[in-house]
Design an enzyme around this catalytic site. Structure first.
Site, mmCIF file in Angstrom:
data_model
loop_
_atom_site.group_PDB
_atom_site.id
_atom_site.type_symbol
_atom_site.label_atom_id
_atom_site.label_comp_id
_atom_site.label_asym_id
_atom_site.label_seq_id
_atom_site.Cartn_x
_atom_site.Cartn_y
_atom_site.Cartn_z
ATOM 1 N N ASP A 1 2.126 2.066 3.267
ATOM 2 C CA ASP A 1 3.160 1.067 3.981
ATOM 3 C C ASP A 1 4.455 1.496 3.581
ATOM 4 O O ASP A 1 5.449 1.294 4.403
ATOM 5 C CB ASP A 1 2.992 -0.344 3.182
ATOM 6 C CG ASP A 1 1.855 -1.000 3.611
ATOM 7 O OD1 ASP A 1 0.932 -0.720 4.210
ATOM 8 O OD2 ASP A 1 1.390 -2.094 2.479
ATOM 9 N N HIS B 1 0.850 -1.186 -0.091
ATOM 10 C CA HIS B 1 -0.049 0.008 -0.019
ATOM 11 C C HIS B 1 0.790 1.578 -0.027
ATOM 12 O O HIS B 1 1.952 1.289 0.528
ATOM 13 C CB HIS B 1 -0.762 0.241 1.357
ATOM 14 C CG HIS B 1 -1.834 -1.010 1.538
ATOM 15 N ND1 HIS B 1 -1.515 -1.939 2.368
ATOM 16 C CD2 HIS B 1 -3.100 -1.211 1.226
ATOM 17 C CE1 HIS B 1 -2.516 -3.032 2.428
ATOM 18 N NE2 HIS B 1 -3.385 -2.308 1.919
HETATM 19 C C1 GLO Z 1 -8.076 -6.995 4.721
HETATM 20 C C2 GLO Z 1 -7.338 -7.146 3.072
HETATM 21 C C3 GLO Z 1 -6.297 -6.258 3.091
HETATM 22 C C4 GLO Z 1 -5.898 -6.116 1.374
HETATM 23 C C5 GLO Z 1 -4.899 -5.051 1.191
HETATM 24 C C6 GLO Z 1 -4.808 -4.910 -0.056
HETATM 25 O O1 GLO Z 1 -8.672 -7.698 5.183
HETATM 26 O O2 GLO Z 1 -7.248 -8.472 3.099
HETATM 27 O O3 GLO Z 1 -5.159 -6.778 3.637
HETATM 28 O O4 GLO Z 1 -5.885 -7.389 0.908
HETATM 29 O O5 GLO Z 1 -5.526 -3.751 1.532
HETATM 30 O O6 GLO Z 1 -5.654 -4.479 -1.193
#
Ligand code: GLO
Ligand code: NI
Ligand code: NI
Ligand code: NI
Length: 404
Positions: free
Chosen positions: A71, A68
């Site tokens: 992140d 993200h």
């Molecule tokens: C939360 C989601 C999250 C997504 C991430 C990428 O439960 O699994 O981790 O996978 O934001 O889109």
């Protein structure tokens, strides 16, 4: 399937659970105390974190990672500063990718952690929040393109509601549809050829999530004219939280033509939330990957470990072993899945069950060429009841264990 085994082993490590999460839960603070969490200003920490992340990724020998925007770079005091932090860190990521050969499976934007998104991002009735979400997504797609990312993921985050008593459901769905259309439009304008993927999830964090499961997302995409543009990133634990199996969600997405990629993890049957454990169950994973192979395998996506160690696993070697074990398990599951296909007994069971399709009456009836009158005429002209086809369910479900 005309592909080598390695072509399916498109594993990715996720930045958020592995290098960002500090062990925080609703009842306690940080437990991990990694060196890149303290001792320096936020940008210095982000730089150290990226170094540690790519050191981890290359030692693991994993082909891909996912992240993200938030992140990899800290929020600044203003949106402009946040963007410049992000752009700076994307340059660092580019250099690390170049140095290590680790590639980006997909990028995404975090539209759920900051307090401005407490009532949603694209579905937020505040136009300034909607615009801020657009700003982040634009920058994250630009970064994904720059870094050679293969796809772009949108997980709804807080796109949902807590109570209908203050919610205009119709208006919020329309906003989400418009937002997604803007994203698709932008992708084409900048020449990003990767696929936009929505990630369905029920129940968490809002009480009612608009992107509940694959079927719900498909209905949404159809309504807003996006079913040919957007596919899904299916997560195992999200599938089970919505009351489905992982393989059901995969097979349904394939049937609807929207299968994209997988977030690999495992829920706890006793717990009603996203526990994000590393996949560790061979038959379960094999059956899910059998669905993937049957639908032709991955055309673009891969297997992203959206999985985390437990809070008390403070030793980073446990994080390493979590990924090693999960990759090993998925590779073994793929071999099992390949055997399920090669052996032909399952395919034969399907052929037997669908034998009716191969008769000329069968095709006319099942393809909808006979009216209700014609169908009843045929049934009533015979002096006997219909003999149903046997499905042999129990025999097949046990057969699966023999491929392991
Ligand atoms: C939360 C989601 C999250 C997504 C991430 C990428 O439960 O699994 O981790 O996978 O934001 O889109
Ligand atoms: Ni720098
Ligand atoms: Ni996920
Ligand atoms: Ni999840």
């Amino acid at each position: 399937l005309g592909k080598r085994m390695e072509d399916h082993l498109r594993f990715a490590v996720c930045y958020w659970h592995s290098f960002v999460w500090t062990g925080l839960d609703p009842f306690g603070g940080e437990t991990f105390l990694r060196p890149w969490f303290t001792g320096g200003n936020p940008m210095e920490l982000a730089v150290r974190k990226a170094e540690a992340a790519f050191d981890f990724l290359s030692r693991l020998g994993v082909p891909y990672y996912c992240f993200h925007d938030r992140d990899v770079a800290p929020e600044g005091a203003t949106p402009r500063e946040s963007l410049s932090n992000f752009r700076h860190m994307v340059e660092h990521l580019a250099a690390h990718q170049q140095r290590t050969g680790v590639k980006l499976l997909w990028g995404t934007a975090n539209l759920f952690s900051h307090r401005r998104y407490m009532a949603g991002a694209a579905t937020n009735p505040d136009p300034e929040v909607f615009a801020m979400a657009a700003t982040q997504v634009k920058a994250a797609i630009d970064a994904t393109l720059q870094l050679g990312g293969e796809n772009y993921v949108l997980w709804g985050g807080r796109e949902g509601y807590e109570t209908l008593l203050n919610t205009d459901l119709r208006q919020e769905l329309d906003q989400l549809g418009r937002f997604l259309n803007l994203v698709v439009d932008y992708k084409h304008r900048i020449g990003f050829t990767g696929t936009i993927l929505l990630e369905p999830k029920p129940r968490e964090p809002t009480k009612h999530q608009y992107d509940f499961d694959v079927a719900t997302v498909y209905g949404f995409l159809k309504r807003y004219g996006l079913e040919k543009e957007v596919k899904v990133n299916i997560e195992a634990n999200h599938a089970t939280l919505s009351g489905h199996s992982f393989e059901h969600e995969i097979a349904l997405a394939q049937a609807l033509g929207i299968f994209g990629s997988l977030d690999m993890n495992r829920g706890d049957p006793q717990l009603g939330w996203d526990t994000d454990q590393f996949p560790n169950n061979l038959p379960e994973t094999a059956i899910a990957l059998y669905s993937v192979l049957q639908g032709g395998g991955f055309t673009t996506g891969g297997l992203n470990f959206d999985a985390k160690v437990r809070r008390q696993s403070i030793d980073p070697t446990d994080l390493f072993h979590g990924h090693v074990g999960a990759m090993d398990l998925c590779a073994r599951a793929l071999l099992v899945a390949a055997r399920m296909i090669e052996d032909d007994r399952l395919a034969k069971a399907v052929r037997e069950r669908y034998a009716g399709w191969r008769t000329s009456f069968g095709r006319d009836a099942l393809e909808g060429r006979l009216s209700l009158e014609a169908l009843s005429e045929r049934v009533l002209s015979r002096n006997e009841d219909v003999t149903p086809v046997s499905g042999r369910q129990e025999a097949l479900e046990n057969l699966v264990n023999r491929y392991i």
